[in-house]
Scaffold this motif. Sequence first.
Motif, PDB file in Angstrom:
ATOM      1  N   THR A   1     -19.139 -21.187  36.617  1.00 56.70           N
ATOM      2  CA  THR A   1     -20.126 -20.335  35.948  1.00 56.70           C
ATOM      3  C   THR A   1     -19.531 -18.990  35.555  1.00 56.70           C
ATOM      4  O   THR A   1     -18.465 -18.588  36.046  1.00 56.70           O
ATOM      5  N   ASP A   2     -20.245 -18.275  34.675  1.00 56.63           N
ATOM      6  CA  ASP A   2     -19.827 -16.922  34.303  1.00 56.63           C
ATOM      7  C   ASP A   2     -19.794 -16.008  35.524  1.00 56.63           C
ATOM      8  O   ASP A   2     -18.911 -15.153  35.658  1.00 56.63           O
ATOM      9  N   MET A   3     -20.776 -16.208  36.415  1.00 48.82           N
ATOM     10  CA  MET A   3     -20.817 -15.416  37.635  1.00 48.82           C
ATOM     11  C   MET A   3     -19.543 -15.615  38.453  1.00 48.82           C
ATOM     12  O   MET A   3     -18.936 -14.652  38.944  1.00 48.82           O
ATOM     13  N   ASP A   4     -19.118 -16.864  38.608  1.00 49.38           N
ATOM     14  CA  ASP A   4     -17.890 -17.164  39.345  1.00 49.38           C
ATOM     15  C   ASP A   4     -16.685 -16.473  38.703  1.00 49.38           C
ATOM     16  O   ASP A   4     -15.816 -15.930  39.395  1.00 49.38           O
ATOM     17  N   MET A   5     -16.630 -16.523  37.379  1.00 50.72           N
ATOM     18  CA  MET A   5     -15.499 -15.928  36.672  1.00 50.72           C
ATOM     19  C   MET A   5     -15.425 -14.423  36.916  1.00 50.72           C
ATOM     20  O   MET A   5     -14.348 -13.866  37.156  1.00 50.72           O
ATOM     21  N   TRP A   6     -16.574 -13.756  36.870  1.00 50.59           N
ATOM     22  CA  TRP A   6     -16.590 -12.309  37.098  1.00 50.59           C
ATOM     23  C   TRP A   6     -16.202 -11.965  38.529  1.00 50.59           C
ATOM     24  O   TRP A   6     -15.440 -11.028  38.769  1.00 50.59           O
ATOM     25  N   LEU A   7     -16.725 -12.712  39.482  1.00 55.13           N
ATOM     26  CA  LEU A   7     -16.381 -12.463  40.880  1.00 55.13           C
ATOM     27  C   LEU A   7     -14.889 -12.653  41.115  1.00 55.13           C
ATOM     28  O   LEU A   7     -14.245 -11.861  41.811  1.00 55.13           O
ATOM     29  N   TYR A   8     -14.326 -13.698  40.530  1.00 54.10           N
ATOM     30  CA  TYR A   8     -12.893 -13.947  40.680  1.00 54.10           C
ATOM     31  C   TYR A   8     -12.086 -12.788  40.110  1.00 54.10           C
ATOM     32  O   TYR A   8     -11.113 -12.321  40.723  1.00 54.10           O
ATOM     33  N   LEU A   9     -12.492 -12.319  38.952  1.00 53.91           N
ATOM     34  CA  LEU A   9     -11.751 -11.249  38.288  1.00 53.91           C
ATOM     35  C   LEU A   9     -11.890  -9.925  39.046  1.00 53.91           C
ATOM     36  O   LEU A   9     -10.909  -9.192  39.225  1.00 53.91           O
ATOM     37  N   LEU A  10     -13.100  -9.609  39.497  1.00 53.22           N
ATOM     38  CA  LEU A  10     -13.317  -8.368  40.240  1.00 53.22           C
ATOM     39  C   LEU A  10     -12.461  -8.324  41.500  1.00 53.22           C
ATOM     40  O   LEU A  10     -11.956  -7.269  41.889  1.00 53.22           O
ATOM     41  N   LYS A  11     -12.283  -9.463  42.125  1.00 50.45           N
ATOM     42  CA  LYS A  11     -11.533  -9.515  43.375  1.00 50.45           C
ATOM     43  C   LYS A  11     -10.028  -9.608  43.160  1.00 50.45           C
ATOM     44  O   LYS A  11      -9.253  -9.055  43.952  1.00 50.45           O
ATOM     45  N   ASN A  12      -9.592 -10.272  42.074  1.00 51.79           N
ATOM     46  CA  ASN A  12      -8.181 -10.623  41.956  1.00 51.79           C
ATOM     47  C   ASN A  12      -7.435 -10.007  40.780  1.00 51.79           C
ATOM     48  O   ASN A  12      -6.240 -10.253  40.622  1.00 51.79           O
ATOM     49  N   MET A  13      -8.070  -9.179  39.971  1.00 51.02           N
ATOM     50  CA  MET A  13      -7.445  -8.674  38.750  1.00 51.02           C
ATOM     51  C   MET A  13      -6.080  -8.044  39.009  1.00 51.02           C
ATOM     52  O   MET A  13      -5.115  -8.281  38.273  1.00 51.02           O
ATOM     53  N   SER A  14      -5.963  -7.238  40.046  1.00 51.70           N
ATOM     54  CA  SER A  14      -4.709  -6.517  40.300  1.00 51.70           C
ATOM     55  C   SER A  14      -3.582  -7.443  40.750  1.00 51.70           C
ATOM     56  O   SER A  14      -2.419  -7.028  40.768  1.00 51.70           O
ATOM     57  N   LYS A  15      -3.896  -8.701  41.098  1.00 56.42           N
ATOM     58  CA  LYS A  15      -2.882  -9.632  41.585  1.00 56.42           C
ATOM     59  C   LYS A  15      -2.366 -10.572  40.496  1.00 56.42           C
ATOM     60  O   LYS A  15      -1.460 -11.359  40.751  1.00 56.42           O
ATOM     61  N   LEU A  16      -2.947 -10.508  39.313  1.00 57.87           N
ATOM     62  CA  LEU A  16      -2.625 -11.468  38.260  1.00 57.87           C
ATOM     63  C   LEU A  16      -1.480 -10.964  37.386  1.00 57.87           C
ATOM     64  O   LEU A  16      -1.251  -9.767  37.262  1.00 57.87           O
ATOM     65  N   ASP A  17      -0.772 -11.917  36.763  1.00 58.32           N
ATOM     66  CA  ASP A  17       0.247 -11.525  35.791  1.00 58.32           C
ATOM     67  C   ASP A  17      -0.026 -12.101  34.404  1.00 58.32           C
ATOM     68  O   ASP A  17       0.756 -11.913  33.480  1.00 58.32           O
ATOM     69  N   LYS A  18      -1.163 -12.802  34.260  1.00 62.48           N
ATOM     70  CA  LYS A  18      -1.617 -13.284  32.945  1.00 62.48           C
ATOM     71  C   LYS A  18      -3.076 -13.712  33.088  1.00 62.48           C
ATOM     72  O   LYS A  18      -3.581 -13.861  34.205  1.00 62.48           O
ATOM     73  N   ILE A  19      -3.748 -13.901  31.959  1.00 60.05           N
ATOM     74  CA  ILE A  19      -5.126 -14.323  31.991  1.00 60.05           C
ATOM     75  C   ILE A  19      -5.193 -15.794  32.402  1.00 60.05           C
ATOM     76  O   ILE A  19      -4.524 -16.641  31.806  1.00 60.05           O
ATOM     77  N   PRO A  20      -5.947 -16.141  33.422  1.00 63.39           N
ATOM     78  CA  PRO A  20      -6.035 -17.533  33.865  1.00 63.39           C
ATOM     79  C   PRO A  20      -6.643 -18.434  32.789  1.00 63.39           C
ATOM     80  O   PRO A  20      -7.493 -17.996  32.008  1.00 63.39           O
TER      81      PRO A  20
END
Length: 302
Positions: free
Chosen positions: A181-200
């Motif tokens: 869901t969109d909700m899941d996507m936002w939660l994932y991004l809010l928690k993990n944005m600083s750990k990513l090296d590209k858009i999933p």
Amino acid sequence: IIIKKTKSNLGKYVGFSGDWSFKFYFGREENKPILIGFLNGLFEGGKVIQDLHYRPVEQDGDLENERKVIFDLYCTGIDGEHFIIEMQQLYQDFFKDRTVFYTSRLINKLIPKGYKGNTYELPEVYFIGILEFELGETESGKYFYDVALCDKQSNRVFYEKLGYKLLVLPNFNKNEADIKTDMDMWLYLLKNMSKLDKIPDFLDKRVFGLIFDIGEVAKLTPEDKMAYEASLKHKRDAENTYSTAQRIGHDRGLKEGLKEGIAKGEQKKAIETALKFKNMGLPLEQIAEGTGLTIDEIEKLK
């Protein structure tokens, strides 16, 4: 998608955690589509926000001795809805009380003055909280609270125009394969944005592409990068101080004393950082975002 550190150890993308980062993504006029997308994902079709207007975050009381309220973000929708949006990093004993106090103060300010207020008709008011701590509820692992005034017997919503939506990031642990869901996507991004090296791959590029486009640390202006670094330092210092207090706080009396010490310590560090950046000539608005102090407080620093 694992993090790839830059030389400054900031990561490739600006994370959402921290006062400056939160306002960088959600609080700037040019990035307003990000906040609109976030709120629409949060309401999941129950409400569709087409546009928003940012409002002053400082709310004075009607009386001189009433406590001033300062929201992280406050905005209104074109249909008249009011949104208070808060990022809370450290645990607070009376966080729920604070959410009710904030909405109550805003509702009181929104009541029309004079005879127009005799009908008591109120606009919609919503409190959105992004929490980096657990609420301590019996429902272990719960990561989303969608709260409204309900009738206990029927479980039906009694009043439609007041709501509290709380996201508890530490409890969100879904794997990429489980994010739908969109909700899941936002939660994932809010928690993990600083750990990513590209858009999933599982994120909608149309919705989240802007975040990854503007969020690259390498694209920040020198002033924004300095404010981001200051905000991260302030966050780490606060977390370390709080962790130390938790380890040595054995009884209630000591715990209260430690809380007071934490508050004073955080304020002192914020003042030191703000004064340093003020002397370097950074804009007061950016210093305020990075330290959590108000512009009035920064102007008085010497």
